[in-house]
Write a protein that holds these residues in place. Structure first.
Motif, PDB file in Angstrom:
ATOM      1  N   LEU B   5      -1.053  -0.948  -1.268  1.00 36.93           N
ATOM      2  CA  LEU B   5       0.056  -0.517  -0.482  1.00 36.93           C
ATOM      3  C   LEU B   5      -0.153  -0.933   0.668  1.00 36.93           C
ATOM      4  O   LEU B   5       0.998  -1.308   1.432  1.00 36.93           O
ATOM      5  CB  LEU B   5       0.616   1.008  -0.985  1.00 36.93           C
ATOM      6  CG  LEU B   5       1.267   1.246  -1.992  1.00 36.93           C
ATOM      7  CD1 LEU B   5       1.520   2.922  -2.490  1.00 36.93           C
ATOM      8  CD2 LEU B   5       2.825   0.734  -1.921  1.00 36.93           C
ATOM      9  N   ALA B   9       1.717  -3.418   3.369  1.00 35.16           N
ATOM     10  CA  ALA B   9       2.325  -3.013   4.407  1.00 35.16           C
ATOM     11  C   ALA B   9       2.135  -3.827   5.833  1.00 35.16           C
ATOM     12  O   ALA B   9       2.721  -4.242   6.466  1.00 35.16           O
ATOM     13  CB  ALA B   9       2.111  -1.642   4.602  1.00 35.16           C
ATOM     14  N   VAL B 245       4.169  -4.527  -2.590  1.00 27.85           N
ATOM     15  CA  VAL B 245       4.507  -3.026  -2.418  1.00 27.85           C
ATOM     16  C   VAL B 245       5.277  -2.447  -3.708  1.00 27.85           C
ATOM     17  O   VAL B 245       4.603  -1.585  -4.212  1.00 27.85           O
ATOM     18  CB  VAL B 245       5.527  -3.027  -1.137  1.00 27.85           C
ATOM     19  CG1 VAL B 245       5.712  -1.259  -1.376  1.00 27.85           C
ATOM     20  CG2 VAL B 245       4.671  -3.114   0.116  1.00 27.85           C
TER      21      VAL B 245
END
Lengths: 254, 260
Positions: B5, B9, B245
């Motif tokens: 994740l 990002a 994601v």
């Protein structure tokens, strides 16, 4: 001959291990995708090897998985930037740079000059030619290096740097005897972890170009789909193992 | 999954910054003397799960290690000092530099450097930029001047209607070992910085400095097609990272639903 008895808990352990591997693959895939635009970046990949017959106790045998990380060496595509301080290696090899913590290697040729007119990486690490930083002497380059057309700094395909036809050094382009012993350091750098460095042979330096990342977004997308579906399957099998155990408990309760 | 994740990002953040830079380049496609920027990325640090040569459960040595990367980070936004296109304006105070070098201007006691040569005269006869920054070395155009001539090597002459010389001066150019290290302050101005090195003064056309073309403006060096292509690539890269994601999120959801 003894058959292999399957312990349901072993099944759970297997599933857990597989789920962890998927997690690792996801991290690697994500990191590759985050670096689709990083110059000289080489995609990471994981190969799974099953190592059979690991004995757990006297009867049970377990299949366990070893994962091999490796760096994909494929050539990245070249982008023309027109900056005479940008170099791309076509073929094998790395540029050698001097960092405060020792020698490191890079494929990212987006170099620039620092205030001492040394050729440096964007982090400010000097690029080495004949083992010393390249200094572009102010007297000789008052003109040029703004565009490829009027650049006085030239590099031959072998990496010989010259200003106004005067040789000033040869870029150290090196390769390794064992690619499995080089490690990524971040900042587009690699370091050797016991690999022997040697002069690269099969390469060509291109001036005014940057080697782009070799990440293939399509392959990474397919990886994402595969990871998700495999994870889903693992989740189902953990569910059914759990349901079996539940049934077993309810039967014995009666 | 949490690692994934965060890696994704960083990818999205990087592409966002890239888009900001592209948007600024495109916004300045018609700004005289504007130099386009480019974002440069590098991979973030790596987590070593296993070092090469570690002992396995089998008692052998691992041939390769295990390293997972944790994303990407922008390392620099580099100004590209390639030559911009020339535009013929026929204005006598429009000066373009053909080659290396910057004009030096002073504003409020501070020194700035610029390649935007769209100069004007102020009420006292000084040559100034559109923002009122004075060209250095200062030159006042005397009253009664009808014509100003600037030669290729930077000699500026004010002439009266009969062709007599009223005043004459030399325009100087300035350069830096590393122009990419200059600090852009906006309004087409740059400031000297430690990274750029010490300024070098020179006469146009000598020691590698560019020459001056009167009646021309150096336009922005932004190439619209190139920026458009970069914008497409940026958008797609952003999309790919957002999918990562999403996948990490799906996996987390499935993991959470294991427990009934």
């Amino acid at each position: 001959m003894d058959g292999i008895k399957i312990n349901p808990h072993l099944g759970l352990l297997e599933a857990l291990e597989a789920a962890q591997l998927m997690d690792r693959r996801l991290t690697v895939t994500t990191n590759n995708l985050a670096n689709v635009d990083t110059p000289g970046y080489k995609a990471d990949s994981i190969a799974f090897i099953e190592v059979l017959t690991k004995k757990i106790g006297p009867k049970y045998k377990k299949i366990y998985k070893e994962n091999l990380f490796f760096i994909k060496k494929e050539q990245g595509i070249l982008e023309y930037t027109g900056d005479p301080l940008h170099f791309a290696i076509v073929g094998e090899g790395f540029f050698k740079v001097q960092t405060p913590n020792g020698i490191a290697y890079t494929r990212a040729g987006n170099f620039t000059l620092d205030r001492e007119r040394r050729l440096v990486t964007p982090e400010g690490y000097p690029v080495l030619a004949n083992g010393t930083p390249v200094v572009v002497d102010p007297g000789m380059t008052r003109e040029g290096y703004i565009t490829m057309e009027n650049s006085k700094l030239q590099v031959s395909p072998e990496g010989i740097l010259s200003i106004d036809m005067t040789e000033i050094g040869r870029l150290d382009v090196v390769t390794f005897d064992d690619y499995s012993k080089i490690r990524k350091l971040g900042q587009n750098l690699y370091i050797s972890d016991g690999a022997q460095e040697m002069r690269a042979e099969n390469y060509e330096i291109k001036q005014g170009y940057i080697e782009k990342s070799n990440v293939n977004p399509i392959r990474e997308m397919v990886n994402l789909i595969e990871i998700q579906r495999t994870f889903e399957a693992i989740q189902r099998s953990i569910r059914s193992l759990d349901e079996e155990t539940e049934r077993l408990i309810t039967i014995t309760q009666r | 999954m949490i690692r994934a994740l965060w890696s994704a990002a960083t990818g999205m953040q990087g592409q966002q910054l890239q888009l900001d830079v592209i948007a600024n380049n495109l916004a300045n496609v018609n700004t005289p003397g504007f130099k386009k920027s480019r974002v440069e990325f590098e991979d973030l640090f790596y987590q070593n799960l296993k070092l090469p040569g570690a002992l396995t459960a089998e008692g052998t040595l691992t041939p390769v290690g295990m390293q997972v990367g944790l994303g990407v980070r922008p390392v620099a936004i580099v100004k590209l000092f390639t030559q911009g296109e020339y535009q013929l304006t026929n204005q006598e105070l429009d000066l373009a530099i053909e080659g290396r070098g910057f004009f030096k201007v002073t504003l409020g006691g501070e020194e700035y450097y610029t390649r935007a040569g769209n100069f004007k005269l102020d009420r006292d006869g000084y040559i100034v930029t559109a923002d009122g920054a004075r060209l250095y070395p200062e030159f006042t155009v005397p009253t009664g001047t009808v014509k100003i001539e600037v030669t290729q090597d930077g000699i500026i002459t004010a002439l009266d209607p009969n062709g007599n010389v009223l005043a004459q001066s030399q325009i100087l150019l300035y350069d830096f070992p590393n122009p990419a290290g200059l600090y852009a302050v906006g309004r087409n101005l740059f400031k000297a910085s430690d990274a750029a090195g010490d300024e070098i003064e020179g006469v146009p056309g000598q020691n590698g400095f560019g020459t001056i073309a009167q009646g021309y403006l150096e336009m922005s060096n932004v190439d619209v097609v190139e920026e458009m292509v970069k914008m497409i690539i940026t958008q797609r890269a952003y999309e790919a990272n957002s999918k990562a994601v999403l996948t990490a999120d799906n996996l987390l959801e499935m993991a959470n639903s294991l427990k009934r």
